[in-house]
Design an enzyme around this catalytic site. Structure first.
Site, PDB file in Angstrom:
ATOM      1  CD  GLU A  91      -9.880   7.378 -10.577  1.00  0.00           C
ATOM      2  OE1 GLU A  91     -10.873   7.871 -11.190  1.00  0.00           O
ATOM      3  OE2 GLU A  91      -9.971   6.521  -9.878  1.00  0.00           O
ATOM      4  CB  CYS A 111      -4.367   8.471  -1.932  1.00  0.00           C
ATOM      5  SG  CYS A 111      -4.498   6.806  -2.568  1.00  0.00           S
ATOM      6  CB  CYS A 128      -2.478  -3.500 -10.334  1.00  0.00           C
ATOM      7  SG  CYS A 128      -1.634  -4.385  -8.879  1.00  0.00           S
ATOM      8  CB  CYS A 155      -6.458  -7.707  -4.616  1.00  0.00           C
ATOM      9  SG  CYS A 155      -4.531  -7.733  -4.285  1.00  0.00           S
ATOM     10  CB  CYS A 194      -8.392  -4.352  -5.372  1.00  0.00           C
ATOM     11  SG  CYS A 194      -7.595  -2.929  -6.020  1.00  0.00           S
ATOM     12  CB  CYS A 234      -9.536   2.010  -0.168  1.00  0.00           C
ATOM     13  SG  CYS A 234      -8.169   3.023   0.980  1.00  0.00           S
TER      14      CYS A 234
HETATM   15  N1  SAH Z   1      -1.238  -2.148  -4.435  1.00  0.00           N
HETATM   16  C1  SAH Z   1      -0.795  -1.848  -2.984  1.00  0.00           C
HETATM   17  C2  SAH Z   1      -1.472  -0.267  -2.679  1.00  0.00           C
HETATM   18  C3  SAH Z   1      -2.719   0.055  -3.336  1.00  0.00           C
HETATM   19  S1  SAH Z   1      -4.024  -0.600  -2.566  1.00  0.00           S
HETATM   20  C4  SAH Z   1      -1.503  -2.542  -2.051  1.00  0.00           C
HETATM   21  O1  SAH Z   1      -2.167  -3.297  -2.548  1.00  0.00           O
HETATM   22  O2  SAH Z   1      -1.175  -2.507  -0.807  1.00  0.00           O
HETATM   23  C5  SAH Z   1      -4.370   0.441  -0.980  1.00  0.00           C
HETATM   24  C6  SAH Z   1      -4.988  -0.437  -0.104  1.00  0.00           C
HETATM   25  O3  SAH Z   1      -6.551  -0.407  -0.384  1.00  0.00           O
HETATM   26  C7  SAH Z   1      -4.848  -1.850   0.047  1.00  0.00           C
HETATM   27  O4  SAH Z   1      -4.653  -1.859   1.482  1.00  0.00           O
HETATM   28  C8  SAH Z   1      -5.797  -2.558  -0.592  1.00  0.00           C
HETATM   29  O5  SAH Z   1      -6.001  -3.747  -0.443  1.00  0.00           O
HETATM   30  C9  SAH Z   1      -6.950  -1.460  -0.191  1.00  0.00           C
HETATM   31  N2  SAH Z   1      -8.198  -1.736  -0.981  1.00  0.00           N
HETATM   32  C10 SAH Z   1      -8.303  -2.176  -2.165  1.00  0.00           C
HETATM   33  N3  SAH Z   1      -9.586  -2.535  -2.655  1.00  0.00           N
HETATM   34  C11 SAH Z   1     -10.385  -1.801  -1.625  1.00  0.00           C
HETATM   35  C12 SAH Z   1     -11.724  -1.862  -1.432  1.00  0.00           C
HETATM   36  N4  SAH Z   1     -12.465  -2.125  -2.355  1.00  0.00           N
HETATM   37  N5  SAH Z   1     -12.202  -1.697  -0.330  1.00  0.00           N
HETATM   38  C13 SAH Z   1     -11.370  -1.315   0.650  1.00  0.00           C
HETATM   39  N6  SAH Z   1     -10.081  -1.267   0.772  1.00  0.00           N
HETATM   40  C14 SAH Z   1      -9.656  -1.824  -0.659  1.00  0.00           C
HETATM   41 FE1  SF4 Z   2      -2.903  -4.029  -7.131  1.00  0.00          FE
HETATM   42 FE2  SF4 Z   2      -5.186  -3.641  -5.966  1.00  0.00          FE
HETATM   43 FE3  SF4 Z   2      -4.023  -5.803  -4.940  1.00  0.00          FE
HETATM   44 FE4  SF4 Z   2      -3.096  -3.283  -4.423  1.00  0.00          FE
HETATM   45  S1  SF4 Z   2      -5.109  -4.281  -3.784  1.00  0.00           S
HETATM   46  S2  SF4 Z   2      -1.930  -5.117  -5.317  1.00  0.00           S
HETATM   47  S3  SF4 Z   2      -3.676  -2.241  -6.430  1.00  0.00           S
HETATM   48  S4  SF4 Z   2      -4.806  -5.644  -7.203  1.00  0.00           S
END
Ligand code: SAH
Ligand code: SF4
Length: 393
Positions: A117, A130, A137, A141, A144, A371
């Protein structure tokens, strides 16, 4: 309007056929050096290499042309040679959803039938794209949505540049002949590598793609308009400065290793102290090049006053801004968003300590474009077991 009902959804009929695997090489995503080598290998005389590279580059990235036949300043024979050896391919847009707030989410199909996406976020003074760097991935996390999806593969440089190009196609933003829009009038003025995937685990392709996007004779986005977000892949942080030179955002999210281990499991490999050391070394030329600390606000998990105070004391000495992200919920998510008053109180402490602490307004929530909500429905959902997640670190 329920959260899952998009405001508009147009399933686009695809104008292009998918690339046929006939051995021709895609020119999109090659750096200038790579393009030159490819043209010479296909029979371009060595001494014409630079001129031909400049000409083809301008057609591809300044004019947005996708057909060799349209490259009218090249001879017919040379156009035929190009068409015999090369293609100009960007990923297909399978569908486009437009949110009530103008955010556009593109579902993009790449080779192998995978999907990623890409999200366009219009704001008053800029428009941010974005971009995804991986399908899924490897990291897990726990807040996420993408993290619930296995890594399927890294995107190629062509697929990363292609996301910028398909958005410009949709926005109608290729310049007219003889006119090159200035940054401030651009619909797509900024790129954030904050879509699906960890960009620093796909370093070379992300770097080459950004070199194409930054090139002054093409898409021409300044390095200061590109922000790469990492979960904290410490050994690649210095390389990001040296080889890409873009701005950096880091997914910080917690103020103790105990909590960060749970939220961002890569912390077990490179902990808060190691990450901060790498960030202190990140070179910057001006105050506008502060590091962005992303901090997702999770109710009762990382959002106390004590957390806010610990955060400012940890980052002391690093030119920084703290981006507070209200947690975006997704089906089955194990957390809740912190209440608004809690987020404001947290922001206030950070602000009083001298740091900008904007609270990010969630965009495109009605189309699951915010995000951390990105995930390709086509990929198998699987919540990894903690032991498996730890073993992959
Ligand atoms: N993998 C990279 C970039 C993609 S995530 C990273 O982790 O930085 C982009 C941002 O969205 C990151 O700061 C991540 O922590 C945040 N993010 C992920 N899931 C989220 C959620 N459910 N609500 C708000 N922010 C989130
Ligand atoms: Fe991967 Fe989501 Fe963690 Fe970013 S926030 S490193 S996309 S699992």
């Amino acid at each position: 309007m329920s959260a899952s009902t998009p405001i508009t959804q147009d399933v686009l009929t695809l104008p292009r056929k998918p690339a046929e695997d006939d051995g021709r090489a895609n020119l999109i995503g090659l750096t200038r050096d790579g393009l030159r080598e490819a043209l010479v290998a296909a029979g371009t005389p060595e001494k014409q290499g630079k001129m031909r590279t400049d000409q083809v580059w301008q057609w591809l990235y300044q004019k947005g042309v996708r057909d060799f036949a349209a490259m009218t300043n090249l001879s017919k024979d040379y156009r035929a040679l190009l068409a015999e050896h090369f293609t100009i391919e960007i990923p297909e847009v399978v569908s486009r959803q437009v949110s009530a707030d103008g955010t556009r989410k593109y579902l993009v199909r790449i080779a192998g039938g995978h999907e990623v996406e890409t999200v366009y976020i219009p704001e008053e003074s800029r428009g941010t794209l974005c971009v995804s760097s991986q399908v899924g991935c490897t990291l897990t996390c726990s807040f996420c949505h993408t993290g619930t999806q296995r890594l399927v593969r890294n995107l190629t440089a062509a697929e990363i540049v292609g996301q910028v190009m398909l958005a410009r196609d949709d926005l109608g933003e290729w310049p007219q002949p003889g006119r090159h829009p200035k940054d401030e009038t651009r619909l797509l003025s900024n790129v954030v590598l904050m879509g699906m995937g960890e960009p620093l685990y796909n370093f070379e392709n992300v770097r080459d793609a950004m070199k194409v996007v930054m090139d002054g004779e093409g898409i021409s986005l300044s390095r200061r308009r590109i922000t790469l977000s990492t979960s904290g892949i410490v050994p690649e942080i210095a390389r990001t400065a040296e080889e890409i030179g873009c701005l950096l955002a880091v997914s910080f999210h917690a103020t103790t290793d105990e909590v960060r281990d749970r939220l961002v499991p890569i912390n077990r490999k490179w902990n808060i102290a190691a990450l901060l050391d790498a960030l202190r070394e990140y070179p910057r030329l001006s105050n506008s090049e502060r590091i962005t600390f992303e901090y997702v606000m999770l109710d009762g998990v990382n959002d106390s006053d004590e957390d806010a105070r610990r955060l400012v004391s940890l980052i002391r000495g690093i030119p920084a801004k703290i981006n507070l992200i209200p947690f975006n919920e997704w089906p089955g998510a194990p957390y809740r968003r912190s209440p608004e008053a809690r987020i404001r109180a947290f922001a206030d402490i950070v602000h009083k300590a001298g740091y900008a602490s904007p609270i990010r307004t969630p965009r495109g929530e009605d189309i699951m474009a915010a995000c951390g909500q990105l995930k390709s429905a086509s990929e198998r959902t699987r919540r990894r077991r903690p032991a498996e997640a730890a073993a992959s670190l």
